[in-house]
Motif scaffolding. Structure first.
Motif, short mmCIF file in Angstrom:
data_model
loop_
_atom_site.label_atom_id
_atom_site.label_comp_id
_atom_site.label_asym_id
_atom_site.label_seq_id
_atom_site.Cartn_x
_atom_site.Cartn_y
_atom_site.Cartn_z
N GLU A 17 7.05 -8.93 -2.59
CA GLU A 17 8.49 -8.63 -2.09
C GLU A 17 8.52 -7.35 -2.56
OE1 GLU A 17 11.51 -10.62 -4.00
OE2 GLU A 17 10.64 -12.85 -3.54
N ALA A 18 8.91 -6.21 -1.84
CA ALA A 18 9.04 -4.66 -1.88
C ALA A 18 9.58 -4.58 -3.35
CB ALA A 18 9.73 -4.07 -0.83
N LEU A 34 -4.75 -7.95 -2.66
CA LEU A 34 -3.96 -8.86 -1.92
C LEU A 34 -5.20 -9.91 -1.53
CD1 LEU A 34 -1.36 -6.85 0.04
CD2 LEU A 34 -0.91 -8.28 -1.73
N GLY A 35 -4.76 -11.30 -1.75
CA GLY A 35 -5.69 -12.17 -1.37
C GLY A 35 -5.24 -12.89 0.37
N ILE A 62 3.35 -3.31 2.62
CA ILE A 62 4.24 -3.04 1.56
C ILE A 62 3.46 -2.39 0.52
CG2 ILE A 62 5.79 -4.07 -0.30
CD1 ILE A 62 6.57 -6.00 1.93
N ALA A 63 2.27 -3.01 0.37
CA ALA A 63 1.46 -2.26 -0.71
C ALA A 63 1.04 -0.91 -0.43
CB ALA A 63 0.14 -3.38 -0.79
N GLU A 68 -0.69 3.56 -4.39
CA GLU A 68 -1.67 4.66 -4.06
C GLU A 68 -3.20 4.02 -3.50
OE1 GLU A 68 -3.80 8.67 -5.83
OE2 GLU A 68 -1.76 8.54 -5.88
N ARG A 69 -3.16 2.99 -4.47
CA ARG A 69 -4.52 2.27 -4.26
C ARG A 69 -4.05 0.79 -4.02
NH1 ARG A 69 -8.45 2.67 -8.70
NH2 ARG A 69 -9.97 2.50 -7.20
#
Length: 150
Positions: A17-18, A34-35, A62-63, A68-69
């Protein structure tokens, strides 16, 4: 903490969720992993994942907007996977990944649900020859990407 310390959050695409990501970022998390595991809905269901490919890519977006990474994981040598399908999926994933993509060959670990399915003949993983072709495909696609300077 040292200014260059990495603080990584590992998350599943269904939990993204953002507002949470912004909160984690504000708390000092500076990288998220993220998986994702696959970019195909049928493959995700077969792996027992609760998200869709669309949800996974939305989580990656979203990520990307929050950190940044960021990175995500994919599994190859899945049941029924072909080198052509893996090539297309991997190229798509590389286009979505900023600096890092974790690629894992599916293995059957003892005393897991996959081990039970495999023992019952309900989960057929690629034979060694095809698994090697999929590994080589992974190396070739990634090497071509590096050679192109991308």
């Amino acid at each position: 903490m040292a200014p260059d310390v990495e603080v990584t959050l590992e998350a599943n695409p269904t939990s993204v969720e953002a507002t949470r990501f912004r909160g984690y970022r504000a708390a000092g998390v500076n990288r998220v992993s993220l998986g994702v595991q696959a970019l195909d809905d049928d493959e995700l269901r077969a792996l027992g994942r609760l998200h869709t490919a669309r949800e996974a890519l939305a989580a990656v977006a979203i990520a990307r907007a929050t950190f940044e990474r960021y990175s995500f994981d994919l599994i190859y040598a899945r049941p029924g996977q072909t080198p052509d399908a893996w090539t297309a999926e991997l190229k798509h994933a590389i286009a979505e990944a900023a600096e890092h993509l974790s690629l894992y060959q599916l293995t059957i670990e003892a005393e897991t649900p996959f081990a039970a399915l495999h023992a019952a003949g309900k989960l057929k993983v690629p034979n060694e020859e095809l698994a090697r072709v999929l590994y080589d495909t992974t190396q070739e696609v990634c090497a071509a990407r590096r050679a192109a300077g991308l």
